[in-house]
Design an enzyme around this catalytic site. Sequence first.
Site, PDB file in Angstrom:
ATOM      1  N   ASP A  24      47.979  38.702  37.821  1.00 39.64           N
ATOM      2  CA  ASP A  24      47.033  38.796  38.939  1.00 39.64           C
ATOM      3  C   ASP A  24      45.815  37.896  38.689  1.00 39.64           C
ATOM      4  O   ASP A  24      45.466  37.611  37.543  1.00 39.64           O
ATOM      5  CB  ASP A  24      46.579  40.266  39.057  1.00 39.64           C
ATOM      6  CG  ASP A  24      45.995  40.562  40.427  1.00 39.64           C
ATOM      7  OD1 ASP A  24      46.035  39.681  41.311  1.00 39.64           O
ATOM      8  OD2 ASP A  24      45.481  41.678  40.610  1.00 39.64           O
ATOM      9  N   HIS A  41      47.551  29.270  41.680  1.00 36.93           N
ATOM     10  CA  HIS A  41      48.949  29.599  41.361  1.00 36.93           C
ATOM     11  C   HIS A  41      49.548  28.536  40.442  1.00 36.93           C
ATOM     12  O   HIS A  41      50.312  28.843  39.546  1.00 36.93           O
ATOM     13  CB  HIS A  41      49.767  29.733  42.646  1.00 36.93           C
ATOM     14  CG  HIS A  41      49.317  30.873  43.517  1.00 36.93           C
ATOM     15  ND1 HIS A  41      49.152  32.154  43.032  1.00 36.93           N
ATOM     16  CD2 HIS A  41      48.980  30.941  44.831  1.00 36.93           C
ATOM     17  CE1 HIS A  41      48.748  32.950  44.019  1.00 36.93           C
ATOM     18  NE2 HIS A  41      48.623  32.236  45.110  1.00 36.93           N
ATOM     19  N   LEU A 135      64.991  35.075  24.114  1.00 40.04           N
ATOM     20  CA  LEU A 135      64.156  35.912  24.985  1.00 40.04           C
ATOM     21  C   LEU A 135      64.833  36.169  26.326  1.00 40.04           C
ATOM     22  O   LEU A 135      65.318  35.234  26.967  1.00 40.04           O
ATOM     23  CB  LEU A 135      62.820  35.193  25.228  1.00 40.04           C
ATOM     24  CG  LEU A 135      61.863  35.877  26.206  1.00 40.04           C
ATOM     25  CD1 LEU A 135      61.172  37.077  25.550  1.00 40.04           C
ATOM     26  CD2 LEU A 135      60.813  34.900  26.720  1.00 40.04           C
TER      27      LEU A 135
HETATM   28  C1  FPP Z   1      48.659  37.147  42.003  1.00 42.40           C
HETATM   29  O1  FPP Z   1      47.398  36.532  42.043  1.00 42.40           O
HETATM   30  C2  FPP Z   1      49.678  36.164  41.748  1.00 42.40           C
HETATM   31  C3  FPP Z   1      50.768  35.911  42.530  1.00 42.40           C
HETATM   32  C4  FPP Z   1      51.065  36.625  43.785  1.00 42.40           C
HETATM   33  C5  FPP Z   1      51.733  34.851  42.190  1.00 42.40           C
HETATM   34  C6  FPP Z   1      52.100  34.723  40.745  1.00 42.40           C
HETATM   35  C7  FPP Z   1      52.656  33.379  40.566  1.00 42.40           C
HETATM   36  C8  FPP Z   1      52.494  32.574  39.508  1.00 42.40           C
HETATM   37  C9  FPP Z   1      51.838  32.938  38.241  1.00 42.40           C
HETATM   38  C10 FPP Z   1      53.015  31.191  39.662  1.00 42.40           C
HETATM   39  C11 FPP Z   1      54.158  30.824  38.851  1.00 42.40           C
HETATM   40  C12 FPP Z   1      55.244  31.820  38.730  1.00 42.40           C
HETATM   41  C13 FPP Z   1      56.495  31.477  38.462  1.00 42.40           C
HETATM   42  C14 FPP Z   1      57.498  32.527  38.185  1.00 42.40           C
HETATM   43  C15 FPP Z   1      56.944  30.095  38.436  1.00 42.40           C
HETATM   44  P1  FPP Z   1      46.561  36.628  43.391  1.00 42.40           P
HETATM   45  O2  FPP Z   1      46.896  35.497  44.254  1.00 42.40           O
HETATM   46  O3  FPP Z   1      46.786  37.984  44.005  1.00 42.40           O
HETATM   47  O4  FPP Z   1      45.093  36.506  42.858  1.00 42.40           O
HETATM   48  P2  FPP Z   1      43.806  37.200  43.505  1.00 42.40           P
HETATM   49  O5  FPP Z   1      43.984  38.690  43.363  1.00 42.40           O
HETATM   50  O6  FPP Z   1      42.678  36.668  42.687  1.00 42.40           O
HETATM   51  O7  FPP Z   1      43.754  36.766  44.951  1.00 42.40           O
END
Ligand code: FPP
Length: 240
Positions: A24, A41, A135
């Site tokens: 997150d 992201h 893994l």
């Molecule tokens: C939450 O942060 C994150 C996500 C919904 C996406 C997670 C994706 C990645 C880490 C990118 C790469 C992943 C892979 C598997 C290639 P948020 O957007 O909710 O953050 P915020 O709460 O600050 O808005």
Amino acid sequence: MVKIQPETVGLGAELPRHVGIIMDGNGRWATRRGLPRKLGHRAGMERLRGLIRFSSDIGIEVLSLYAFSTENWKRPKEEVGALFELFMEYFLSELDDLHKNGVCIRIMGDMSAFPEKMQRAMEEAMTKTANNPGLKLNIALNYGSRAEVVRATNILVQKGEPVDEKSLMNALYTAGLPDLDLIIRTAGERRLSNFMLLQAAYAELVFTDVTFPDLTDEEYASCIREYQHRTRRFGAVVEK
Ligand code: FPP
């Protein structure tokens, strides 16, 4: 194969077998820097590479990542599109490396909702790495724990098998894998958000305020250290 002895990075020998990460804070990471959310992201994806390597090097057996939930479709179309592009890029650019490092990839979630070329990339990642000994990397994409339980129950009903704890756990995406020992959630929220609720029945929960792109190997190790200081009882009485 363990490449880093846990003691050399300040960890005890008793590692969690299965770690889950709720990744997150990518959006906040970007916003704080005056950048568009999609770059948060991307920064998360770049950090992922190091965390997977570190997990594998210290000898974590299973790493489960919450990448896209069944609720994430509620985000603006543009952000969902940017995430899909990133997932595609990830599978295309990382697969060979992950395969070389013996990582075995499993996608958890309803893949049918994704564009066809993304489905093909995910299928290829799973097929190519299926017999790898290293893994076990579970990536939750279009995943929700409740949907997973409904799916598992339907599988059993269709097969005419009785639904009991053992058969239900074996019909989840994580069939054959150990339960979660540790869940880490970054960026300060303290909830599970429909992530692997059954597998987390006795997991230790560790919350850190750093956003996911800032989850360095050191911070990750410190979360594992916090886990190592917990007393796990599994419902029993443990003498101290
Ligand atoms: C939450 O942060 C994150 C996500 C919904 C996406 C997670 C994706 C990645 C880490 C990118 C790469 C992943 C892979 C598997 C290639 P948020 O957007 O909710 O953050 P915020 O709460 O600050 O808005």
